[in-house]
Design a protein around this motif. Sequence first.
Motif, mmCIF file in Angstrom:
data_model
loop_
_atom_site.group_PDB
_atom_site.id
_atom_site.type_symbol
_atom_site.label_atom_id
_atom_site.label_comp_id
_atom_site.label_asym_id
_atom_site.label_seq_id
_atom_site.Cartn_x
_atom_site.Cartn_y
_atom_site.Cartn_z
ATOM 1 N N PRO B 1217 0.756 -1.301 0.243
ATOM 2 C CA PRO B 1217 0.018 0.079 -0.004
ATOM 3 C C PRO B 1217 0.650 1.274 0.116
ATOM 4 N N ALA B 1218 0.289 2.262 -0.137
ATOM 5 C CA ALA B 1218 0.977 3.557 -0.322
ATOM 6 C C ALA B 1218 1.383 3.839 1.073
ATOM 7 N N VAL B 1219 2.376 4.513 1.134
ATOM 8 C CA VAL B 1219 3.150 4.609 2.322
ATOM 9 C C VAL B 1219 2.735 5.774 3.095
ATOM 10 N N ASP B 1220 2.182 5.712 4.505
ATOM 11 C CA ASP B 1220 1.600 6.927 5.264
ATOM 12 C C ASP B 1220 2.975 7.616 5.736
ATOM 13 N N VAL B 1221 2.495 8.859 5.786
ATOM 14 C CA VAL B 1221 3.853 9.691 6.304
ATOM 15 C C VAL B 1221 2.985 10.750 7.260
ATOM 16 N N ASN B 1222 3.352 10.273 8.473
ATOM 17 C CA ASN B 1222 2.500 11.450 9.321
ATOM 18 C C ASN B 1222 3.672 12.441 9.982
ATOM 19 N N VAL B 1223 3.226 13.707 9.596
ATOM 20 C CA VAL B 1223 4.456 14.797 9.764
ATOM 21 C C VAL B 1223 3.888 15.631 10.959
ATOM 22 N N HIS B 1224 4.558 15.655 11.814
ATOM 23 C CA HIS B 1224 4.177 16.427 13.317
ATOM 24 C C HIS B 1224 4.740 17.545 13.300
#
Lengths: 138, 1225
Positions: B1217-1224
């Motif tokens: 799957p597409a990679v989730d990137v959480n930017v804090h």
Amino acid sequence: MAVCAAIIGKDNSPKYFTCLNPDEELGFQYKVLSSLDVIEEKLNSGNKSVSDTRELYLGMLYSLEKHKIYGYVSNTKIKFIIVIDSTNTSLRDNEIRSMFRKLHSIYADNVCNPFYIPDEPITSKSFDKSVKHIISGI
Amino acid sequence: MRSSVSYILSTTTSEPNMSHPDYEQFSHDHAALLILVKQIGSCLKTKTFNKFYERISKVNTVKITDSTGQVRNILIRYIKEHPVENNDWGDFQTHRRLLGLISLGRYDSQQELNEICRVHESLKVKYTSTLFDSRCILFGVNDEREYPSDNSSPEEESSSSSKLSVDEPVSEPKESDSKPRDKFTTPTNFKARAIFYNEADPCTDLENQLNEFINSLFWVLESKRLERSREKIERVSLLLAPFEKKDFVGLDMDSRNNKKRCNGRMTKHLGDLYLQAGLLSESLGYYHSAVETLKSVNDWLWLGAAYEGLCAASALVWYPNIQRNVSLHRNASLPEGSPKRSNSISTPMENTKRDIINMLPPDEISKRYREAIIHYSKYQNAGIIETEASFKAARISVEQNHSLQAASFLQNVVFINLTLSEQEKIQRFETLSDLYMEIGFIRKAAFCQRLAATRHVSPQNPTPNWNKCYSLILQSFPGHKISLDPTEMSTIHSPCGWPSLQIQLLQELVVASKRMGHSALATRHMTFLLQTMWQHLSSSEQKEFAIQLQSLSSQCEGAPVPLVLDTGIVIPPANLSNVPICSGFNLRSLQPHLQPRKIETFKRDLGPFLFTPIKFGTLERSSSKPQSKMDFLWVENDVCEVTLKLVNPLPFELKVSNMRLLTSGVVFESIPETVVLPSDTPTSLTLNGTPKESGELEIQGYSTHTLGVKSNCRLRCMPNFLPCYSIEVIPVLPTMEIKTSLPQSATFSSFQNFENVVTSASISLYNGESTECTITLTNNSHVPIEMLEVSIQSVLELSLQDQIFKWSQENLESQLPLMPNGTASLTLYLYSAANFLAAGYGPNELSSGVFGSSHGSSLMSMSAGPSSLPSRLNSPIYSAMGSSFHGTRRNELNSSFRSSNSGQSSMTTTGYRSPGALILPQHAASTVVEGQLQLRYSGGAGLRAGYCRSSSIFITLEMLPSLQVTNWDVLPAETSSQFYLVLDIANMTSQEMELYYTPTKHMLIEGHESCRVPVPVNRCPLSKLTKLYMDQNSGMNNRLDLDKICSDHIANLVDLRWQLLSLNTRGKATLKGITLTPNMLDIVRMSPLNWEVSVNGDFLKPQEEINCDAGDCLSVRISICNSLEKPLQHLILSIQFYQDHRNGTHNYRLETRVVIIGCAKKILPVLEPQSKAWHACNVLFLTPGQYKMDIQCSTSDALSTNQPILGPCGHSWRYIPAVDVNVHI
């Protein structure tokens, strides 16, 4: 006055038969049947001498104790037979001849009927009536 | 011809009358010597007597040289009976006198010998007044030698003259003279010449003896003739006929008139004697002068006699060869008394004919005869003379070929009033009929025969003789055109006879045969009457005759065999085909399941047209005629049927028993039938029979037994039927009884030809359920079943059909041959195969996941929704349209449609359970599958002849809906080796269903509800697909193949089992035929590229999220490895970020939020198999938030325009799957 009249086809099978007293019919049939022998003989010998101007009337075929049998043959070999009582002297040859002619003419009329199949026994009522009329001599 | 004076002239009949007419007389007999041949004693057999009589009769003409040296031709007539009264007429006509007597007798003892001699002597006494001489022929016992009697005693007056003038030596006595006389001697008072013979001897000298005897007679006659001719003509006494004696009492005998009369009569008498003595011309002279004399004195009777003499003498000259025609007496019924002698008067006389004076020319003969008869007729007592004269005249006319003249003579006979015995009357009629027959007057002859027949049994007849009556009636048949063979009567061209007379005659014949006591004959003739005269009978007569027949046949049954009478006449059989009338005759084919069929059917070449509705009827009119050869087959030992339609024309109930079929050809066993036919109602009847051999069978008709008469009604004798029907009988075939374990179906639908269906089976199954049906086959014939073929016929597609119906042919074959009365069983596996995928859409339809499945295709970025939810049910129509344009080629118009619809879809597909009513597809109703299990079997001789039978079981399978996959989609799983197949499953039953969708997981679905289940499935390995990748040029097909491979892959791996808890039925659902969109395919199959993604040097695990702060720089390194076996070309590896708004929209416009340092794309011209390529870049997130990294590798279609559109080259692969990137922050 005739007592019986018959019309016989060319193969000698009966086409029409009538007599005044129906009880005697069988006896008359025997007589008429045996008179056919004479007719055939007359036809055979007649053809030899006379060519085609044949007289249709054959005259008396033979006489019995009580009856005289007369014959008449059409050119198509249809035989007409009339039986008369031999005690009846009033009928002369000419009358019988004319009786045959009448019979022949009503037979010809009957053959003209499109509903009559030639060579079949005649069952027409009006034909029967007119034949009775002729033989009873009225 | 008859004169009416007869009653005036004749006296009453107290006078001795000649009461015994001799109808057999010919005119020639006037010249003959009459000899009586008599059988005496009881020892001599009639047969022997007849033999000798025949022999004697042959000596009927003798030439004798008289004293002047002239040869006289003497005729002799032999008779067996001679009434002594007839001698009384001897003065009138001398030929009536009996001149000789021959008696034949046999003795064994002296006593018998004495008796014979006594009888002979008494006979001599009886005829003494006229007899000239006699002979007695004696037959001794076998050891007896012949010896002559020593005292030969010719008759008294003749002895001197005749004895002396015998010119032929008597031969007999010589050798036997010397022999000693044995024990037997003739008595002393026996004064006749006896001739002794041994019975067995050839009697060679018999003819000589006869000659000698005739000579002796002749000489006596000759002497009498001379004596008479010498008498003074003036002195003669008056000759009288027997009845005249009174008439002349008191008359003046000396008157001139009377003198003349005497003179004339004597002259006539002399004529007779001269004629008898063979002096024809002299006799003619005498007759002629007698005629002149008698005419002048009006002596009519004698004038007639003189005329007759004249005619007889003339006829003898003209026609010396008139013979008694033996063929006349072919009727064995004629009385014994008729002599069977043949005249052989063969002396040629042509030269003398013209010389004789006074002779009558042929025409005159019958004229004179006529005159004579007229004269006779004036005397009542001369009736017999007249009758005889008529017959004689008729015979001459016959000889002259003047039929009419003969007829008039014969006609005259009838008028003659005679007091005759019945026997004589009969004889008269018989003679008449014979003569009529001779002149060809067959009708008249028949008339006379019938009269004779009635005389035989008339009440006046003291000795009625029905036998003779019968045979006479039978003889009169040709004259009435009756043939005893009914077939001849029915195959007439036209009815020639006179039916009413024929009916009467036949009735009389029936009565006669009944009275004869021959009831078989009576039955036969009655049957004949009914059969042949049927159409001429009135209905009351029909009934009457039928009842008569019934009563006759109760005495003797009628059978269809010819009857042979004692007389040798064969009465052919008469068959009643009018009672009952058959109006229909049809051969029946066997019942369909028993009909033999060819095992191998060769297809005939019918040309390019398989069927044409045009019949060339006008051209081939003959083909429409009924064929006598049947186009179907019968089987040996099988019961075969013929249906008849019978009508009973009689007004009462008719019982017809023992009806069978008449056949020829192979042996056929017909089963008799009995039927009671109501009056005038057509009744159908089936006649059964069994052919016992194979070959050609001909059915010729049927036999009946009705009214007590057995008849063989043959079709060829009946109108309106073919002469016979023929049919091929094939060798014996087995029969089989079939039973199934399932209940029979209530109704059949009109499906193909189910004529040979013998049984049926019906069952209801839920889709996916399977069951077994045991079919039991029992051989109920006497022939083993050696061949058995099973096949199924249905309208289903072949593959589906094979899924539903299964059986084991091997198992069945192992049970063969099936012996008589043996049983075999066949298990039929039934499986309710159905399309569990929502039906109603074609298999080519790419049915799901069009809109929501993409993880943010670049072209659809604006409308991309929450993804991966099944959306097919929301927009079935548009999906169909859109699907065909799916892929890189979408156009703007379609996308606009989609966008509006996909918005809707996201609204409705929120929950995992949706209410069933909305979801249930329209094909929820149960379907019925019908099939015929066809069993072809054969055995025995029939198998070798190439025939089999075919029976069918009709199977009705009702397939109830169980579960249905209403929708499906695929989701990537957590591992790259698997994916999730998400199925919307609807429970179509009303029961609670437990669904097992993985080995471990199950779920309950309420009736009519649906649920959504995820099924983890291994991805389709590349190994299954290599072929496709290798072959790039096959275009569209490849795409379909790919589809198919993947769908099979899924179908094989997904095992859906269901169980209906309340019914305890379980079944299996298959996803066979599932269709996948290209996007789904990407998920389903393994990617050809192996991905390795590392962020900041760490390898990214699947499903792993990346957490970082805004402003962090992430170093992303992507490496791909080609795991295909061919190089990939023109690859573009790209990296892209987007934000998923989770409402169907993806935001790709992240220029202000993400910065990619380095290349976002990398072009790889070629990637060799198993080689790796990598790309690295850095990413800097400017703002916090949730991002997704989409890595994809695509082939550039810009660079390879000539590549197939849908091949792997124009494709892109994603890292999923597409990679989730959480930017804090």
